[in-house]
Design a protein around this motif. Structure first.
Motif, short mmCIF file in Angstrom:
data_model
loop_
_atom_site.label_atom_id
_atom_site.label_comp_id
_atom_site.label_asym_id
_atom_site.label_seq_id
_atom_site.Cartn_x
_atom_site.Cartn_y
_atom_site.Cartn_z
N PHE A 80 95.08 54.73 -14.01
CA PHE A 80 95.11 56.17 -13.77
C PHE A 80 93.89 56.53 -12.94
O PHE A 80 92.92 55.79 -12.84
N SER A 81 93.96 57.69 -12.35
CA SER A 81 92.84 58.24 -11.59
C SER A 81 92.93 59.75 -11.68
O SER A 81 94.00 60.33 -11.51
N VAL A 82 91.81 60.37 -11.99
CA VAL A 82 91.77 61.82 -12.09
C VAL A 82 90.53 62.32 -11.35
O VAL A 82 89.48 61.69 -11.41
N ARG A 83 90.69 63.41 -10.63
CA ARG A 83 89.59 64.01 -9.87
C ARG A 83 89.24 65.35 -10.50
O ARG A 83 90.11 66.18 -10.71
N LEU A 84 87.95 65.52 -10.78
CA LEU A 84 87.47 66.76 -11.38
C LEU A 84 86.55 67.46 -10.38
O LEU A 84 85.52 66.90 -9.99
N ASP A 85 86.92 68.64 -9.97
CA ASP A 85 86.13 69.43 -9.02
C ASP A 85 85.08 70.20 -9.81
O ASP A 85 85.40 71.16 -10.52
N LEU A 86 83.83 69.80 -9.68
CA LEU A 86 82.74 70.39 -10.45
C LEU A 86 82.43 71.83 -10.08
O LEU A 86 81.69 72.51 -10.78
N SER A 87 83.01 72.32 -8.98
CA SER A 87 82.80 73.72 -8.62
C SER A 87 83.74 74.65 -9.39
O SER A 87 83.58 75.86 -9.35
N LEU A 88 84.72 74.08 -10.11
CA LEU A 88 85.63 74.89 -10.92
C LEU A 88 85.00 75.19 -12.28
O LEU A 88 84.32 74.34 -12.85
N PRO A 89 85.24 76.38 -12.82
CA PRO A 89 84.62 76.77 -14.10
C PRO A 89 84.95 75.82 -15.26
O PRO A 89 84.11 75.61 -16.13
N GLU A 90 86.14 75.23 -15.27
CA GLU A 90 86.54 74.34 -16.36
C GLU A 90 85.60 73.14 -16.50
O GLU A 90 85.36 72.66 -17.60
N TYR A 91 85.06 72.66 -15.39
CA TYR A 91 84.22 71.46 -15.39
C TYR A 91 82.74 71.78 -15.20
O TYR A 91 81.93 70.89 -14.96
N ASN A 92 82.36 73.05 -15.26
CA ASN A 92 81.00 73.48 -14.99
C ASN A 92 79.96 72.76 -15.85
O ASN A 92 78.86 72.47 -15.39
N ASN A 93 80.26 72.49 -17.12
CA ASN A 93 79.30 71.80 -17.99
C ASN A 93 78.86 70.46 -17.43
O ASN A 93 77.74 70.01 -17.69
N LEU A 94 79.73 69.80 -16.66
CA LEU A 94 79.38 68.49 -16.10
C LEU A 94 78.36 68.57 -14.97
O LEU A 94 77.92 67.55 -14.46
N ASN A 95 77.95 69.76 -14.60
CA ASN A 95 76.89 69.91 -13.60
C ASN A 95 75.50 69.78 -14.19
O ASN A 95 74.52 69.78 -13.46
N PHE A 96 75.42 69.66 -15.51
CA PHE A 96 74.12 69.64 -16.17
C PHE A 96 73.98 68.40 -17.07
O PHE A 96 74.88 68.12 -17.87
N PRO A 97 72.87 67.68 -16.95
CA PRO A 97 72.66 66.48 -17.78
C PRO A 97 72.74 66.80 -19.27
O PRO A 97 72.32 67.86 -19.72
N GLY A 98 73.34 65.87 -20.00
CA GLY A 98 73.47 66.03 -21.44
C GLY A 98 74.75 66.71 -21.88
O GLY A 98 75.00 66.85 -23.07
N ASN A 99 75.56 67.16 -20.92
CA ASN A 99 76.81 67.83 -21.26
C ASN A 99 77.99 66.89 -21.07
O ASN A 99 77.90 65.87 -20.39
N LYS A 100 79.11 67.28 -21.67
CA LYS A 100 80.30 66.44 -21.64
C LYS A 100 81.54 67.28 -21.37
O LYS A 100 81.52 68.50 -21.48
N TYR A 101 82.61 66.58 -21.02
CA TYR A 101 83.93 67.20 -20.87
C TYR A 101 84.92 66.25 -21.52
O TYR A 101 84.90 65.04 -21.29
N THR A 102 85.79 66.80 -22.37
CA THR A 102 86.79 66.01 -23.07
C THR A 102 88.17 66.49 -22.68
O THR A 102 88.43 67.70 -22.64
N THR A 103 89.06 65.55 -22.37
CA THR A 103 90.46 65.87 -22.09
C THR A 103 91.35 64.85 -22.77
O THR A 103 91.01 63.66 -22.83
N TYR A 104 92.46 65.32 -23.28
CA TYR A 104 93.41 64.43 -23.95
C TYR A 104 94.64 64.20 -23.07
O TYR A 104 95.68 63.75 -23.54
N ASN A 105 94.52 64.46 -21.76
CA ASN A 105 95.63 64.33 -20.83
C ASN A 105 95.64 63.02 -20.05
O ASN A 105 96.59 62.76 -19.32
#
Length: 142
Positions: A34-59
């Motif tokens: 699989f391959s998924v692209r996350l655009d960090l400029s979108l609000p959903e992925y904003n936490n990934l712009n800062f060290p120590g943060n995470k993003y979880t997806t079950y998709n």
């Protein structure tokens, strides 16, 4: 003559080395492509712009993936399925802070920073996925 002697000595050494595929291949988790692209400029992925943060997806992945920003240059991504037993409903890991916990009765817990097991029983770490950052886009793949 020296080359022949060197080759003769090196040959048994090469053949005596055994692969460690049995150690690295986890019998519980299948390999998915699989391959998924996350655009960090979108609000959903904003936490990934800062060290120590995470993003979880079950998709994606087997039961989901977690992505952790280590230092804005390094991102870690792991499968959210307990690697130390067969896949079942309770083997889906839940993430709180930097710990991923299995809800089966084995007490397995892992850190999402390194993938190492922090409690419970087992010999396997979390299954890692490849993460590449290109500009504002993270690509996670197997």
């Amino acid at each position: 003559m020296k080359k022949f002697f060197f080759s003769l000595c090196l040959f048994p050494l090469i053949w005596s080395c055994s692969g460690d595929d049995e150690i690295r291949n986890n019998p519980y988790l299948p390999d998915l492509n699989f391959s998924v692209r996350l655009d960090l400029s979108l609000p959903e992925y904003n936490n990934l712009n800062f060290p120590g943060n995470k993003y979880t997806t079950y998709n994606y992945g087997i039961n989901g993936i977690v992505i952790y920003n280590l230092n804005n240059d390094q991102y870690m991504a792991f499968e959210l399925t307990d690697p130390n037993h067969v896949i079942q409903d309770c083997s889906v890991l839940t993430v709180e802070g930097t710990e991923a916990t299995c809800s089966c009765d084995d007490g397995n817990q892992y850190t999402i920073i390194t993938g190492q097991q922090t409690s419970g029983e087992g010999q396997y770490f979390l299954k890692p996925y490849r993460v590449v950052r290109r500009g504002d886009v993270l690509e996670v793949s197997n």
